[in-house]
Design an enzyme around this catalytic site. Structure first.
Site, PDB file in Angstrom:
ATOM      1  N   LYS A  75       8.512  -5.518   0.627  1.00  0.00           N
ATOM      2  CA  LYS A  75       9.451  -6.621   0.418  1.00  0.00           C
ATOM      3  C   LYS A  75       9.910  -7.315   1.700  1.00  0.00           C
ATOM      4  O   LYS A  75      10.917  -8.024   1.711  1.00  0.00           O
ATOM      5  CB  LYS A  75      10.687  -6.189  -0.406  1.00  0.00           C
ATOM      6  CG  LYS A  75      10.401  -5.408  -1.668  1.00  0.00           C
ATOM      7  CD  LYS A  75       9.253  -5.948  -2.496  1.00  0.00           C
ATOM      8  CE  LYS A  75       9.558  -7.184  -3.277  1.00  0.00           C
ATOM      9  NZ  LYS A  75       8.364  -7.551  -4.128  1.00  0.00           N
ATOM     10  N   GLY A  77       8.064  -9.521   3.329  1.00  0.00           N
ATOM     11  CA  GLY A  77       7.435 -10.844   3.486  1.00  0.00           C
ATOM     12  C   GLY A  77       5.917 -10.770   3.504  1.00  0.00           C
ATOM     13  O   GLY A  77       5.245 -11.669   4.019  1.00  0.00           O
ATOM     14  N   THR A  78       5.388  -9.716   2.912  1.00  0.00           N
ATOM     15  CA  THR A  78       3.948  -9.470   2.878  1.00  0.00           C
ATOM     16  C   THR A  78       3.172 -10.624   2.249  1.00  0.00           C
ATOM     17  O   THR A  78       2.227 -11.169   2.836  1.00  0.00           O
ATOM     18  CB  THR A  78       3.654  -8.205   2.031  1.00  0.00           C
ATOM     19  OG1 THR A  78       4.743  -7.316   2.100  1.00  0.00           O
ATOM     20  CG2 THR A  78       2.361  -7.550   2.442  1.00  0.00           C
ATOM     21  N   THR A  79       3.548 -10.968   1.026  1.00  0.00           N
ATOM     22  CA  THR A  79       2.768 -11.918   0.232  1.00  0.00           C
ATOM     23  C   THR A  79       2.749 -13.305   0.889  1.00  0.00           C
ATOM     24  O   THR A  79       1.723 -13.988   0.888  1.00  0.00           O
ATOM     25  CB  THR A  79       3.366 -12.001  -1.191  1.00  0.00           C
ATOM     26  OG1 THR A  79       3.599 -10.666  -1.640  1.00  0.00           O
ATOM     27  CG2 THR A  79       2.432 -12.700  -2.148  1.00  0.00           C
ATOM     28  N   LYS A 140      -4.300  -5.484   2.777  1.00  0.00           N
ATOM     29  CA  LYS A 140      -2.843  -5.256   2.758  1.00  0.00           C
ATOM     30  C   LYS A 140      -2.521  -3.772   2.711  1.00  0.00           C
ATOM     31  O   LYS A 140      -3.167  -3.017   1.985  1.00  0.00           O
ATOM     32  CB  LYS A 140      -2.254  -5.947   1.519  1.00  0.00           C
ATOM     33  CG  LYS A 140      -0.874  -5.439   1.091  1.00  0.00           C
ATOM     34  CD  LYS A 140      -0.364  -6.150  -0.158  1.00  0.00           C
ATOM     35  CE  LYS A 140       0.888  -5.464  -0.698  1.00  0.00           C
ATOM     36  NZ  LYS A 140       1.514  -6.176  -1.819  1.00  0.00           N
ATOM     37  N   HIS A 142       1.186  -1.034   2.909  1.00  0.00           N
ATOM     38  CA  HIS A 142       2.589  -0.747   3.231  1.00  0.00           C
ATOM     39  C   HIS A 142       2.713   0.604   3.934  1.00  0.00           C
ATOM     40  O   HIS A 142       3.826   1.075   4.165  1.00  0.00           O
ATOM     41  CB  HIS A 142       3.437  -0.678   1.950  1.00  0.00           C
ATOM     42  CG  HIS A 142       3.660  -1.996   1.272  1.00  0.00           C
ATOM     43  ND1 HIS A 142       4.001  -3.144   1.947  1.00  0.00           N
ATOM     44  CD2 HIS A 142       3.639  -2.342  -0.042  1.00  0.00           C
ATOM     45  CE1 HIS A 142       4.151  -4.133   1.081  1.00  0.00           C
ATOM     46  NE2 HIS A 142       3.935  -3.682  -0.132  1.00  0.00           N
ATOM     47  N   SER A 172      15.641  -6.969  -2.583  1.00  0.00           N
ATOM     48  CA  SER A 172      14.339  -7.387  -3.110  1.00  0.00           C
ATOM     49  C   SER A 172      13.594  -6.195  -3.731  1.00  0.00           C
ATOM     50  O   SER A 172      12.952  -6.321  -4.782  1.00  0.00           O
ATOM     51  CB  SER A 172      13.517  -8.024  -1.975  1.00  0.00           C
ATOM     52  OG  SER A 172      12.344  -8.601  -2.468  1.00  0.00           O
ATOM     53  N   GLN A 263       8.189 -22.851  -3.028  1.00  0.00           N
ATOM     54  CA  GLN A 263       8.043 -23.493  -4.337  1.00  0.00           C
ATOM     55  C   GLN A 263       6.580 -23.648  -4.725  1.00  0.00           C
ATOM     56  O   GLN A 263       6.193 -23.399  -5.874  1.00  0.00           O
ATOM     57  CB  GLN A 263       8.759 -24.855  -4.336  1.00  0.00           C
ATOM     58  CG  GLN A 263       9.211 -25.285  -5.721  1.00  0.00           C
ATOM     59  CD  GLN A 263       9.988 -24.208  -6.500  1.00  0.00           C
ATOM     60  OE1 GLN A 263      10.946 -23.633  -5.991  1.00  0.00           O
ATOM     61  NE2 GLN A 263       9.552 -23.894  -7.733  1.00  0.00           N
ATOM     62  N   GLY A 295      13.323 -15.896  -2.164  1.00  0.00           N
ATOM     63  CA  GLY A 295      12.635 -16.274  -0.923  1.00  0.00           C
ATOM     64  C   GLY A 295      13.576 -16.735   0.166  1.00  0.00           C
ATOM     65  O   GLY A 295      13.214 -17.586   0.976  1.00  0.00           O
TER      66      GLY A 295
HETATM   67  S1  PPS Z   1       5.613  -6.730  -1.724  1.00  0.00           S
HETATM   68  O1  PPS Z   1       5.718  -6.419  -3.177  1.00  0.00           O
HETATM   69  O2  PPS Z   1       6.097  -5.616  -0.909  1.00  0.00           O
HETATM   70  O3  PPS Z   1       4.291  -7.154  -1.309  1.00  0.00           O
HETATM   71  O4  PPS Z   1       6.664  -7.921  -1.523  1.00  0.00           O
HETATM   72  P1  PPS Z   1       6.706  -8.933  -0.293  1.00  0.00           P
HETATM   73  O5  PPS Z   1       5.711  -9.987  -0.496  1.00  0.00           O
HETATM   74  O6  PPS Z   1       6.706  -8.178   0.989  1.00  0.00           O
HETATM   75  O7  PPS Z   1       8.164  -9.536  -0.431  1.00  0.00           O
HETATM   76  C1  PPS Z   1       8.540 -10.327  -1.527  1.00  0.00           C
HETATM   77  C2  PPS Z   1       9.665 -11.215  -1.049  1.00  0.00           C
HETATM   78  O8  PPS Z   1       9.127 -12.310  -0.293  1.00  0.00           O
HETATM   79  C3  PPS Z   1       9.548 -13.525  -0.899  1.00  0.00           C
HETATM   80  N1  PPS Z   1       8.533 -14.576  -0.718  1.00  0.00           N
HETATM   81  C4  PPS Z   1       8.749 -15.690  -0.012  1.00  0.00           C
HETATM   82  N2  PPS Z   1       9.831 -16.099   0.674  1.00  0.00           N
HETATM   83  C5  PPS Z   1       9.760 -17.321   1.260  1.00  0.00           C
HETATM   84  N3  PPS Z   1       8.679 -18.132   1.186  1.00  0.00           N
HETATM   85  C6  PPS Z   1       7.569 -17.750   0.520  1.00  0.00           C
HETATM   86  N4  PPS Z   1       6.519 -18.556   0.445  1.00  0.00           N
HETATM   87  C7  PPS Z   1       7.577 -16.464  -0.115  1.00  0.00           C
HETATM   88  N5  PPS Z   1       6.685 -15.770  -0.866  1.00  0.00           N
HETATM   89  C8  PPS Z   1       7.278 -14.611  -1.215  1.00  0.00           C
HETATM   90  C9  PPS Z   1       9.751 -13.150  -2.363  1.00  0.00           C
HETATM   91  O9  PPS Z   1      10.511 -14.116  -3.028  1.00  0.00           O
HETATM   92  C10 PPS Z   1      10.455 -11.808  -2.195  1.00  0.00           C
HETATM   93  O10 PPS Z   1      11.787 -11.936  -1.683  1.00  0.00           O
HETATM   94  P2  PPS Z   1      13.099 -12.026  -2.616  1.00  0.00           P
HETATM   95  O11 PPS Z   1      14.253 -11.894  -1.659  1.00  0.00           O
HETATM   96  O12 PPS Z   1      13.025 -10.911  -3.604  1.00  0.00           O
HETATM   97  O13 PPS Z   1      13.047 -13.376  -3.245  1.00  0.00           O
END
Ligand code: PPS
Length: 329
Positions: A75, A77-79, A140, A142, A172, A263, A295
């Protein structure tokens, strides 16, 4: 091993495996997912869905010299980072990126969702030696640094590591659990306490962070912060591009930024993990829930109690003392 003339393409075999994986996974339901139930692996708690057999195989997993890894505590910021990096590895060809879902483009090496219950779920660790057929592979994980396949350190392959304010991470994490497991199975207090005492999968968040923080100046590691990415997405795209030895026109950088805005990633079925998560919910996301949740930085304020906020701040002060790593909390 090299890229084909037509770019970062994918094969019919990959399409077939993607389809097969989806069809086998379609029997997995939230009650089959072992997300926060753990076992001990070399002193680190791991989710039951991170199968011990997978971990054992990772010890001898063959790493290619040009493999690229995205590594994070969950959580952080991986994705988002994986999507930016994937677009860069596709030289900004967004049409090509959008041909496959992000979770297919970037295999999650140690995870087998539903694997603790069903023994026929395909495992990335076994598919990866055959797929993807193109190079470089982008993977990927963790896992904390010491549990990554040893060859990533021996071969000094490129790894991107992202951290995030632990207050936002724990919130998150809770929402992720709520999305993937039956309603009410894990309370926020359970997740918060487990985060604080390091009993959740992947162990202590701070040891995870510090392993890479201490190696942040090594040439093969790019260390990023979610909060910096929020403040300066263009700067982040440039940093990752430079790290991967790429340089792009302003138009291409604009296209990557546009593709990776919160978005647009939420609206795009090839970047929103909901496309696959909805399969475990019978084809429809639960009302009001999404992987692409907020996000933002600071959304913890709506969830942490004063006591929890202070407890985490005290922990951050204690565990990061003298390390040079800090957070605006
Ligand atoms: S995971 O399941 O561990 O792979 O999750 P991960 O991707 O690390 O974290 C998910 C959070 O990243 C936010 N997110 C983003 N934030 C900003 N911009 C973009 N483009 C974006 N894409 C994913 C996602 O909303 C999760 O954060 P939270 O705070 O829950 O919204």
């Amino acid at each position: 091993m090299g890229q084909t003339l037509s770019g970062y393409m994918f094969s019919v075999a990959e399409l077939y495996f993607g389809w097969r994986m989806r069809s086998i996974m379609s029997k997995v339901r939230p009650e089959d997912i072992r997300l926060y139930e753990t076992y001990d692996y070399e002193g680190i708690p791991l989710a039951l869905d991170t199968l011990k057999t997978t971990m054992d195989e990772l010890n001898t997993f063959h790493i290619r010299d040009d493999d690229v890894f995205i590594v994070t505590y969950p959580k952080a910021g991986t994705t988002w980072t994986q999507e930016i990096t994937s677009a860069i590895l596709h030289d900004g060809d967004i049409a090509q990126v959008n041909k496959r879902h992000t979770m297919q483009r970037v295999p999650f090496i140690e995870m087998t969702v539903g694997g603790a219950v069903y023994d026929d779920i395909p495992r990335a660790v076994q598919m990866l030696p055959k797929l993807p057929t193109t190079s470089p592979r982008f993977i990927k994980s963790h896992l904390p640094g010491q549990l990554l396949p040893p060859q990533v350190w021996e071969k000094k392959i490129k790894m991107i590591y992202v951290i995030r304010n632990p207050k936002d991470v724990v919130v998150s994490l809770f929402h992720h659990g709520a999305l993937m497991t039956p309603p009410g199975k894990f309370s926020f207090d359970f997740v918060f306490d487990g985060f604080l005492d390091g009993t959740l999968p992947y162990g202590n968040w701070w040891e995870h962070y510090l392993y890479f923080w201490e190696r942040r100046n090594e040439d093969h590691i790019l260390f990023l912060r979610f909060e910096d990415m929020k403040k300066d997405l263009r700067g982040t795209v440039l940093k990752i591009s430079e790290f991967l030895g790429k340089s792009f026109s302003d138009e291409t950088i604009d296209a990557i930024m546009d593709h990776c805005s919160f978005q647009n990633m939420k609206n795009n079925p090839m970047t929103n993990p909901d496309t696959l998560i909805q399969i475990i919910h019978g084809g429809k996301m639960p009302e009001g829930q999404s992987f692409m949740r907020k996000g933002q930085s600071g959304s913890w304020k709506a969830k942490l109690s004063q006591t929890q906020s202070e407890a985490l701040e005290a922990q951050v002060k204690e565990v990061l003392a003298g390390t040079g790593l800090s957070f605006d909390m």
